[in-house]
Structure formats: structure tokens, C-alpha cells
Design an enzyme around this catalytic site. Structure first.
Site, PDB file in Angstrom:
ATOM      1  N   ARG A 170     -14.137  -7.170  -0.654  1.00  0.00           N
ATOM      2  CA  ARG A 170     -13.389  -6.967   0.602  1.00  0.00           C
ATOM      3  C   ARG A 170     -12.835  -5.534   0.645  1.00  0.00           C
ATOM      4  O   ARG A 170     -12.235  -5.058  -0.301  1.00  0.00           O
ATOM      5  CB  ARG A 170     -12.238  -7.968   0.686  1.00  0.00           C
ATOM      6  CG  ARG A 170     -11.379  -7.827   1.957  1.00  0.00           C
ATOM      7  CD  ARG A 170     -10.137  -7.010   1.689  1.00  0.00           C
ATOM      8  NE  ARG A 170      -9.258  -6.940   2.874  1.00  0.00           N
ATOM      9  CZ  ARG A 170      -8.222  -6.136   2.972  1.00  0.00           C
ATOM     10  NH1 ARG A 170      -7.898  -5.334   1.979  1.00  0.00           N
ATOM     11  NH2 ARG A 170      -7.482  -6.121   4.045  1.00  0.00           N
ATOM     12  N   VAL A 171     -13.061  -4.853   1.741  1.00  0.00           N
ATOM     13  CA  VAL A 171     -12.512  -3.513   1.898  1.00  0.00           C
ATOM     14  C   VAL A 171     -11.573  -3.517   3.099  1.00  0.00           C
ATOM     15  O   VAL A 171     -11.915  -4.039   4.159  1.00  0.00           O
ATOM     16  CB  VAL A 171     -13.635  -2.467   2.110  1.00  0.00           C
ATOM     17  CG1 VAL A 171     -13.043  -1.076   2.300  1.00  0.00           C
ATOM     18  CG2 VAL A 171     -14.590  -2.471   0.912  1.00  0.00           C
ATOM     19  N   THR A 215       0.838  -1.192   0.000  1.00  0.00           N
ATOM     20  CA  THR A 215       0.000   0.000   0.000  1.00  0.00           C
ATOM     21  C   THR A 215       0.881   1.252   0.000  1.00  0.00           C
ATOM     22  O   THR A 215       2.002   1.206   0.491  1.00  0.00           O
ATOM     23  CB  THR A 215      -0.877  -0.049   1.275  1.00  0.00           C
ATOM     24  OG1 THR A 215      -1.816  -1.094   1.100  1.00  0.00           O
ATOM     25  CG2 THR A 215      -1.592   1.240   1.558  1.00  0.00           C
ATOM     26  N   ASP A 225      -8.397  -1.325   5.499  1.00  0.00           N
ATOM     27  CA  ASP A 225      -8.357  -0.133   6.348  1.00  0.00           C
ATOM     28  C   ASP A 225      -8.036   1.149   5.579  1.00  0.00           C
ATOM     29  O   ASP A 225      -8.378   2.249   6.025  1.00  0.00           O
ATOM     30  CB  ASP A 225      -7.285  -0.312   7.436  1.00  0.00           C
ATOM     31  CG  ASP A 225      -5.901  -0.523   6.822  1.00  0.00           C
ATOM     32  OD1 ASP A 225      -5.788  -1.315   5.863  1.00  0.00           O
ATOM     33  OD2 ASP A 225      -4.934   0.113   7.288  1.00  0.00           O
ATOM     34  N   GLY A 240      -4.835  -5.105   7.130  1.00  0.00           N
ATOM     35  CA  GLY A 240      -5.927  -4.139   7.234  1.00  0.00           C
ATOM     36  C   GLY A 240      -6.987  -4.471   8.261  1.00  0.00           C
ATOM     37  O   GLY A 240      -7.485  -3.581   8.959  1.00  0.00           O
ATOM     38  N   THR A 295      -0.105   1.085   6.977  1.00  0.00           N
ATOM     39  CA  THR A 295       0.029  -0.054   6.063  1.00  0.00           C
ATOM     40  C   THR A 295       0.214  -1.328   6.880  1.00  0.00           C
ATOM     41  O   THR A 295       0.897  -1.314   7.901  1.00  0.00           O
ATOM     42  CB  THR A 295       1.216   0.118   5.097  1.00  0.00           C
ATOM     43  OG1 THR A 295       1.389  -1.122   4.381  1.00  0.00           O
ATOM     44  CG2 THR A 295       2.515   0.467   5.796  1.00  0.00           C
ATOM     45  N   GLY A 296      -0.402  -2.396   6.423  1.00  0.00           N
ATOM     46  CA  GLY A 296      -0.280  -3.661   7.141  1.00  0.00           C
ATOM     47  C   GLY A 296      -1.551  -4.469   7.011  1.00  0.00           C
ATOM     48  O   GLY A 296      -2.358  -4.228   6.108  1.00  0.00           O
TER      49      GLY A 296
HETATM   50  N1  ASP Z   1      -3.631  -2.251   4.642  1.00  0.00           N
HETATM   51  C1  ASP Z   1      -3.847  -2.755   3.313  1.00  0.00           C
HETATM   52  C2  ASP Z   1      -5.121  -3.554   3.256  1.00  0.00           C
HETATM   53  O1  ASP Z   1      -5.363  -4.315   4.172  1.00  0.00           O
HETATM   54  C3  ASP Z   1      -2.733  -3.637   2.851  1.00  0.00           C
HETATM   55  C4  ASP Z   1      -1.385  -3.007   2.848  1.00  0.00           C
HETATM   56  O2  ASP Z   1      -1.081  -2.165   3.701  1.00  0.00           O
HETATM   57  O3  ASP Z   1      -0.606  -3.350   1.947  1.00  0.00           O
HETATM   58  O4  ASP Z   1      -5.828  -3.471   2.272  1.00  0.00           O
END
Ligand code: ASP
Length: 310
Positions: free
Chosen positions: A204-205, A176, A207, A230, A227-228
Site C-alpha cells: 500500500r502506498v 507522518t 499520499d 492518504g 498529513t491525514g
Molecule cells: N498520509 C499518510 C498516509 O496515508 C498518513 C499520515 O499522514 O499519517 O500514509
């Protein structure tokens, strides 16, 4: 003129050093550097924090290296469904879109939701119809095709599992993108954009487009982009919690971010990182994974571009 500051990220996760070639590493750094300079140049020329974060995120969305815009991952149906959000810390106005496809720069659509609609969040067909009304050009599927992402999808296609972007450990790497800025008037803004997770169920949504979970800005406290994993950032309401720790507990930006990433998020089983800035131009970029693509620049000249933990 107050201190200006900008930080950007291109995702956090298991970025094992041995899996990265020096060529690849410098490619990632080049794109981070040019995205950083793009936003910073605007701040320096007196443009707003909102302008700067949009410009930096657009630059990252235009690169196939990151999981946003052009480089978005494949859903379980082999499509791309993108999410993005932006928030203005001065007015607390925000705009977000989710489940959009064909849009080159979802972050600009999120900004248009903030500035040209009465709403905060438009999803799926409604968001696409809004884009049509604003005469957005729709890219075809080929624009978003990337061989690397396609192979990632092939590995788990047809299974129930879904995984975070370009992981080397099957399920722990994220791509992200996001930006946070403090402009010369002391105004803050945050922007986040993503393709989500490989083989994610359609609909799917995560964060990233959720104000308060993956993105938040308030001049009184901070601007933050996460990021992480979600689902954990949503459950921990991480972005807003950072602001709350500063506002109600008087923690500094650095201490509040550390508490969230190395304590609260870990305690509920989440991994990832965040970038944040306060109205004094302080920046923090903690993560609890092996690496996070990140870069920052402040008006005293300090510039940082890093991938791994130091
Ligand atoms: N946070 C993002 C999600 O869950 C994924 C990411 O940070 O790469 O969609």
C-alpha cells in the site's frame, strides 16, 4: 536578505487532550522544537530550503515518537514499509521513494533520487538497490521496533482493517512528518516522510511520496506537506491543488489552504491537515482534525509549537 521561514509537522488526527500526559506532551514538543531549530539554523546560515527541510525531517525520523523512520508503524505482516518525498520549488525537481525498509532516513534517499538519479520515483526493491549502490547502511528490524506501535498492530492484527497512526479513536490519528521552508533567496522546498498506516496491506502506498498529493513545491506559489487519510489526499490531489488555487485563482496561501482543508477535502470525506509556506515567508498550518503536531519559525522571530487547535 529575504525573510526566511520554516514549518514542520508530526501528523494530524484525533489527539484527545485527556489521553495525553503532560510528560508525553512535553516530550513531543521537545522533539518538534529541536527539529525546528535544526532546519532553521541552516536557513539562517544561508543554506538552501532543500537542506533545511531534509534536516528537520531527518530529526523527526530519528525519533520513535513519530510515524516515520525509527517510529514507523507495522504493516499487516509485522514489517515496516516507509515512503518519503522531497521537492525543490526553484527547479521543480523532485525525488521520492516508497516501500523501503531498513533505511534510517528515507527522506535522504528521496533526496538522492532527486539529485543522483535520472528518475523521480523509485519503489520497493528498485529503491533499495539504489540505496545499496550509494552504500547506505541498512538498519535491522530492531532499530524500528517500538512497543507502542507493536501494541497498536496487535489490536488489529489478522483483521482486514488498517488504521492511521496512534489513534485513540481507533481510526483517526496520523503521525507522518513533514517540513516546508522558504530560504534567504526566496526559494521554497517541501519534504514528507511516513511509515504509512498500522496493519496496512503490504504494497500500500499513501499520499506522502506522491508529488502533487502529499508533497509539492513551486517557487511561483508555495511549498506544502500534507498529513491525514492518504487515500483522500491522493484523490483530491491536495498538494498540487493548493498551488493551483494560488496560481490560477490568485488566492492567498492562507485562503487556498483553508478552502482545501475545510471544504474540498471534507467534501470528499477526507481528514487531516497541511503545512505550507509561500515565497514571502508566509506560513499556514490548517487541519480539520482535533490536533496536529506542528511548529514554525519566521525571521521576525515568531516561533510556534502546538498540538491542539487553539
Ligand atoms: N498520509 C499518510 C498516509 O496515508 C498518513 C499520515 O499522514 O499519517 O500514509
Amino acid at each position: 536578505m529575504k525573510k526566511i521561514a520554516l514549518a514542520i509537522h508530526g501528523g494530524a488526527g484525533t489527539l484527545v487532550k485527556g489521553m495525553m500526559t503532560p510528560e508525553k506532551e512535553s516530550l513531543y514538543k521537545e522533539v518538534l522544537e529541536s527539529a525546528l531549530h535544526m532546519g532553521y539554523h541552516l536557513l539562517k546560515s544561508g543554506f538552501s530550503a532543500v537542506d533545511a527541510v531534509e534536516a528537520s525531517v531527518k530529526a523527526l525520523e530519528d525519533s520513535h515518537l513519530f510515524n516515520a523512520g525509527k517510529g514507523s508503524v507495522f504493516t499487516s505482516e509485522g514489517k515496516h514499509e516507509m515512503d518519503a518525498s522531497i521537492m525543490d520549488g526553484k527547479t521543480l525537481k523532485a525525488g521520492a521513494v516508497s516501500l523501503v525498509s531498513g533505511i534510517k532516513n528515507p527522506i535522504s534517499l528521496a533526496r538522492d533520487v532527486m539529485e543522483k538519479s535520472e528518475h523521480v520515483f523509485l519503489a520497493s526493491k528498485g529503491a533499495m538497490q539504489f540505496a545499496e549502490k550509494l552504500k547506505y547502511h541498512f538498519e535491522d528490524e530492531n532499530y524500528f521496533y517500538d512497543e507502542f506501535r507493536y501494541q497498536q498492530w496487535q489490536e488489529i492484527r489478522g483483521t482486514e482493517s488498517f488504521k492511521l497512526d496512534h489513534s485513540v479513536k481507533k481510526d483517526s490519528k496520523f503521525g507522518t512528518v513533514g517540513a516546508v521552508a522558504c530560504d534567504s533567496s526566496g526559494n521554497l522546498a517541501a519534504a514528507t516522510s511516513t511509515g504509512g498506516m498500522t496493519n496496512k496491506q503490504f504494497g500500500r502506498v499513501g499520499d506522502s511520496p506522491m508529488i502533487g498529493a502529499g508533497n509539492y513545491a513551486n517557487n511561483k506559489t508555495c511549498a506544502v506537506s500534507c498529513t491525514g487519510s492518504g487515500e483522500y489526499f491522493i484523490r483530491g490531489v491536495v498538494a498540487y491543488d493548493l498551488s493551483c488555487l494560488m496560481e490560477y485563482k490568485n488566492l492567498s496561501l492562507k485562503d487556498a489552504a483553508k478552502e482545501l482543508i475545510h471544504n474540498r477535502l471534507l467534501n470528499i470525506g477526507g481528514d487531516g491537515g497541511l503545512i505550507a509556506v509561500d515565497a514571502h515567508g508566509n506560513i499556514t498550518m490548517p487541519f480539520n482534525t482535533e490536533g496536529m503536531y506542528r511548529a514554525s519559525k519566521e525571521s521576525d522571530g515568531a516561533e510556534q509549537i502546538s498540538i491542539y487547535a487553539n
